[in-house]
Write an enzyme that holds these catalytic residues in place. Structure first.
Site, PDB file in Angstrom:
ATOM      1  N   LEU A  10     -35.525 -14.969 -28.760  1.00  0.00           N
ATOM      2  CA  LEU A  10     -34.822 -15.884 -27.861  1.00  0.00           C
ATOM      3  C   LEU A  10     -35.694 -16.299 -26.689  1.00  0.00           C
ATOM      4  O   LEU A  10     -36.541 -15.546 -26.216  1.00  0.00           O
ATOM      5  CB  LEU A  10     -33.509 -15.278 -27.360  1.00  0.00           C
ATOM      6  CG  LEU A  10     -33.509 -14.053 -26.470  1.00  0.00           C
ATOM      7  CD1 LEU A  10     -33.759 -14.385 -25.014  1.00  0.00           C
ATOM      8  CD2 LEU A  10     -32.177 -13.346 -26.596  1.00  0.00           C
ATOM      9  N   CYS A  27     -42.654 -12.153 -20.771  1.00  0.00           N
ATOM     10  CA  CYS A  27     -42.976 -11.911 -22.184  1.00  0.00           C
ATOM     11  C   CYS A  27     -44.407 -12.254 -22.554  1.00  0.00           C
ATOM     12  O   CYS A  27     -45.196 -11.368 -22.854  1.00  0.00           O
ATOM     13  CB  CYS A  27     -42.012 -12.691 -23.071  1.00  0.00           C
ATOM     14  SG  CYS A  27     -40.298 -12.234 -22.771  1.00  0.00           S
ATOM     15  N   PHE A  71     -45.020 -27.011 -27.339  1.00  0.00           N
ATOM     16  CA  PHE A  71     -45.891 -26.014 -26.706  1.00  0.00           C
ATOM     17  C   PHE A  71     -47.310 -26.524 -26.500  1.00  0.00           C
ATOM     18  O   PHE A  71     -48.267 -25.773 -26.470  1.00  0.00           O
ATOM     19  CB  PHE A  71     -45.867 -24.672 -27.466  1.00  0.00           C
ATOM     20  CG  PHE A  71     -44.835 -23.749 -26.885  1.00  0.00           C
ATOM     21  CD1 PHE A  71     -43.490 -24.080 -26.967  1.00  0.00           C
ATOM     22  CD2 PHE A  71     -45.184 -22.596 -26.210  1.00  0.00           C
ATOM     23  CE1 PHE A  71     -42.520 -23.277 -26.402  1.00  0.00           C
ATOM     24  CE2 PHE A  71     -44.227 -21.781 -25.632  1.00  0.00           C
ATOM     25  CZ  PHE A  71     -42.893 -22.130 -25.738  1.00  0.00           C
TER      26      PHE A  71
END
Ligand code: UGA
Length: 448
Positions: A159, A273, A262
């Site tokens: 997620l 993360c 991205f």
């Protein structure tokens, strides 16, 4: 695609109610299961039971209120309340160790050990935390040793903050890292039952061993980090040649083997993360004697950190070569929009560097000011972009919140002292800002 509830549901426990765990617990209740979320933090548990989200996440508070109201979801600080659940998810954090690249596994170990006291044969511990490869195998032995007949699987989560609810209820894939032998089928059946509506919706499912499942997660985050640093390396070259990185990204992104997602050049990646995951991956590769395989990630990290330094230089450049005493407005403190998370936030890092170099920095953010103030009390904070930018010598847009992307450059130009804008995320309409008389600068693009 609506997800249907699954019958009477299973009993599920979720240990660790941070970002991952709280959203997972509420989402599992949404699927129809009876869920208890466990955390040692009483304040967090109190807030969750009162249907208050302890962090900013679009859609989460509604989901929380809805699922608490069904009676299928509750939160507790007592691990004994996890007893009797068929599946126990481990969702605690694995932060970077202080002064080292490796991940700190204290919380995963403590959570698993606390479960040993309530676990019964036939029940499944399902790890979701991001862990170094080899951790699941070790924990599986511990579980089998202390509670014969209990099982352990690794079931990573992909997620994104800002899309946590949708990503949990509509994941693009399920990954099951299962034990070997006859336990495999039992574990797979239990996870299939948990995710029944998601499996029934045709979501791709990869069934594999512990090590592969653990690596899928770190490999995915490393790939994403590499993609961002690739385009940021191109931005450095664009700066050296006068080329335009945004057009370059558009042009290479049309090749669907590359893809445009991205490839947004700018201040680079931060958060809880990507930075710590690539470092933990390198550390683990070193332990395994395979460090050469990941030395490129060190460069990925370096490229990423250089963008922050470049941003400070660019600010100095537009402020006529000196930051001393300059009023600088920083729009954005969160590591990305739609989040109040400031862990390793590139925006705050730049704001702090500017302040340390003598600028007078005023930061604003739609959601992250309270968190930012706790970490950097020496910065000035303002509630709105206009207040932050009042009489500013330069405005830096460092987190691309929609409210900042949609600022009216004409009206906004009236509050500043000098119309200089630095677009740290290549997110503003350059033509509109230059037409309104602003000096526009961005990473990897010519001055506008
Ligand atoms: C990331 C992954 O995207 C998730 O799949 C993963 O589950 C999660 O980490 C995790 O391990 O828990 P997240 O940290 O929420 O999710 O944020 P991202 O959307 O990946 O963004 C990370 C950073 O990269 C942000 O600072 C963002 O501004 C930056 N970024 C992203 C860019 O600089 N350029 C881009 O093109 C995209």
């Amino acid at each position: 695609m609506p997800i249907e509830e699954s019958g009477d549901g299973m009993r599920i426990s979720v240990v660790g109610c941070g970002y991952l765990g709280a959203v997972h617990a509420a989402s599992m209740a949404e699927l129809g299961h009876q869920v208890v979320g466990i955390d040692v933090d009483e304040r967090k548990i109190g807030a969750l039971n009162a249907a208050r989200a302890p962090f900013y996440e679009p859609g989460f508070e509604d989901l929380l209120a809805r699922t608490l109201a069904t009676g299928r979801l509750r939160f507790s600080t007592d691990i004994a309340d996890a007893a009797g659940a068929a599946v126990h998810f481990v969702c605690v954090g694995t932060p970077q160790k202080r002064g080292e690249y490796a991940a700190d596994l204290r919380f995963v170990e403590a959570a698993t050990e606390s479960l040993l006291g309530v676990l019964a044969p036939g029940e499944l511990v399902a790890g979701k935390s991001t862990v170094p490869v080899g951790t699941a195998g070790r924990l599986a032995e511990l579980v089998a040793d202390k509670v014969p007949g209990a099982l352990l699987a690794w079931n990573p989560e992909f997620l994104r903050e800002g899309f946590a609810v949708t990503d949990t209820l509509h994941p693009d894939r399920l990954v099951y890292g299962l034990p070997a032998g006859s336990d495999r089928e039992v574990a797979e059946r239990l996870l299939d039952e948990v995710y029944a509506p998601i499996v029934a919706a045709g979501t791709p499912k990869v069934v594999t061993d512990h090590a592969t499942a653990e690596m899928v997660k770190t490999a995915a985050n490393s790939f994403l980090a590499t993609k961002i640093s690739f385009i940021n390396a191109m931005a450095e070259l664009c700066e050296a040649t006068g080329a335009d990185v945004k057009q370059l990204a558009d042009a290479i992104g049309y090749d669907d083997r590359i893809g445009r997602k991205f490839l947004n050049a700018g201040l680079g990646f931060g958060g809880g993360c990507l930075p710590k995951d690539i470092r933990a991956f390198m550390a683990r590769a070193g332990e395994l004697g395979a460090d050469q395989a990941l030395t490129f990630l060190r460069e990925v990290d370096n490229i990423n950190m250089r963008r922050r330094i470049r941003m400070v230089e660019l600010a100095r450049e537009v402020c006529d070569g000196s930051l001393l005493g300059k009023h600088i407005a920083v729009l954005g403190a969160a590591f990305k929009p739609d989040s109040d998370d400031i862990r390793d936030s590139p925006a705050l890092n730049v704001a702090a560097q500017l302040q340390l170099q003598g600028a007078d920095v005023r930061v604003t953010d739609p959601a992250a000011i309270d968190n930012a103030r706790r970490l950097w009390p020496q910065l000035d904070y303002a509630d709105t972009a206009e207040q932050a930018a009042a009489s500013a010598d330069a405005v830096l847009v460092l987190t691309e919140w929609r409210a900042y992307r949609e600022l009216d450059p004409v009206a906004f130009g009236k509050v500043v002292a000098s119309k200089r804008v630095l677009d740290g995320r290549n997110a503003l309409d350059r033509e509109a800002w230059t037409a309104a008389g602003w000096t526009y600068r961005a990473l990897g693009r010519r001055a506008g």
